[in-house]
Write an enzyme that holds these catalytic residues in place. Sequence first.
Site, mmCIF file in Angstrom:
data_model
loop_
_atom_site.group_PDB
_atom_site.id
_atom_site.type_symbol
_atom_site.label_atom_id
_atom_site.label_comp_id
_atom_site.label_asym_id
_atom_site.label_seq_id
_atom_site.Cartn_x
_atom_site.Cartn_y
_atom_site.Cartn_z
ATOM 1 C CD GLU A 1 10.306 1.575 9.967
ATOM 2 O OE1 GLU A 1 10.388 2.465 9.111
ATOM 3 O OE2 GLU A 1 9.866 0.438 9.717
ATOM 4 C CE1 TYR B 1 1.189 -0.260 4.332
ATOM 5 C CE2 TYR B 1 0.122 1.880 4.335
ATOM 6 C CZ TYR B 1 0.965 0.962 4.925
ATOM 7 O OH TYR B 1 1.588 1.282 6.099
ATOM 8 C CG LEU C 1 8.554 2.280 4.341
ATOM 9 C CD1 LEU C 1 8.156 0.959 3.693
ATOM 10 C CD2 LEU C 1 7.308 3.087 4.667
HETATM 11 C C1 LIG Z 1 6.728 1.828 9.224
HETATM 12 C C2 LIG Z 1 6.823 3.140 8.551
HETATM 13 N N1 LIG Z 1 8.012 3.754 8.480
HETATM 14 C C3 LIG Z 1 8.147 4.961 7.884
HETATM 15 C C4 LIG Z 1 7.055 5.615 7.340
HETATM 16 C C5 LIG Z 1 7.230 6.963 6.694
HETATM 17 O O1 LIG Z 1 7.129 6.865 5.300
HETATM 18 P P1 LIG Z 1 6.663 8.137 4.440
HETATM 19 O O2 LIG Z 1 7.595 9.256 4.821
HETATM 20 O O3 LIG Z 1 6.839 7.736 3.042
HETATM 21 O O4 LIG Z 1 5.256 8.408 4.827
HETATM 22 C C6 LIG Z 1 5.805 4.991 7.382
HETATM 23 C C7 LIG Z 1 4.637 5.676 6.794
HETATM 24 O O5 LIG Z 1 3.528 5.315 6.983
HETATM 25 C C8 LIG Z 1 5.685 3.738 7.991
HETATM 26 O O6 LIG Z 1 4.499 3.111 8.053
#
Ligand SMILES: Cc1ncc(COP(=O)(O)O)c(C=O)c1O
Length: 289
Positions: free
Chosen positions: A181, A36, A205
């Site tokens: 994270e 997603y 991520l």
């Molecule tokens: C586990 C996780 N890490 C990091 C992020 C941050 O990603 P982004 O900056 O692309 O929203 C998200 C975003 O939902 C996430 O679910």
Amino acid sequence: MENRKIIAMWNGHIMPLEQVSVSPLDRGYVFGDGVYEVLRIYNGCPFLLDAHMSRLEQSLEKMSLPPLSGLYADILSVIGHNEIEEGMVYLQVTRGTAPRVHSYSNLALKPNVLIYGKHFPEHPSAQDAKSGIKAISLPDLRWGRCDIKSLNLLGNCMAITLANERGALEALQFRDGFLTEGTSSNVFVVKNEAFLTPPLSNHILPGTRRNYLVEKLRLRNSMVREAPISQQDVNSADEIFITSSIREATAVISLDAKQVGSGRVGPMAKLARDLIMKGIEEQCGVLIG
Ligand SMILES: Cc1ncc(COP(=O)(O)O)c(C=O)c1O
């Protein structure tokens, strides 16, 4: 404008979200077998759309799911149908529907693609960004492929639930004593005016905001280190902030009920947020406070 019906695109068809019906044999429903994206919309414009689309492409490839075409137009269509000025778009792709067997080897299914959008009556994280948020630290109990934005979010759900029950808005997770994270965010630690963030790996991520910020900070010659960060480094940080599409950059002012730095939103967290806000202004033509 409020309580509007959410309009979805379900496998290419526009319909109210509440009318989308999914087979109980959809592999997303049975196994969480899908990926997603969540995009933030400002002034009707999906911020960092290219970065989201390229991460989606990578998530699909890592899960041996077929690439998809036409998503840019589909996302814009959903934004239009929902008349979103300020809001978000959720997009998910599951492997499709099939009798329940674990292996997807040789399963050539038609993916189920859902996109819907939501108008935010007000910037949901603006107040948190002004005041900063509380977080707790927790062991990272998740699987070994957190680089894939997969629908399997149980570990994240358990951790944020615990954080909320302890009066916090995010959990910073640690694997073998090192920061990974948040449950839905990446994390930056500031020490002696240097920005530290965990390196890209299978344990985090590749956040769109994380990557954007690293690039922008380096462009202005700020010191940025993508390196392992120990729990001790986190505990002695001058500042901590998280980044995500929904929260952009938001300071963590207390960790495990102990004040972080001054206990207020620090200058580096503010700089990080300002850099992202400037990007939003440039890309979407709107000034966000
Ligand atoms: C586990 C996780 N890490 C990091 C992020 C941050 O990603 P982004 O900056 O692309 O929203 C998200 C975003 O939902 C996430 O679910």
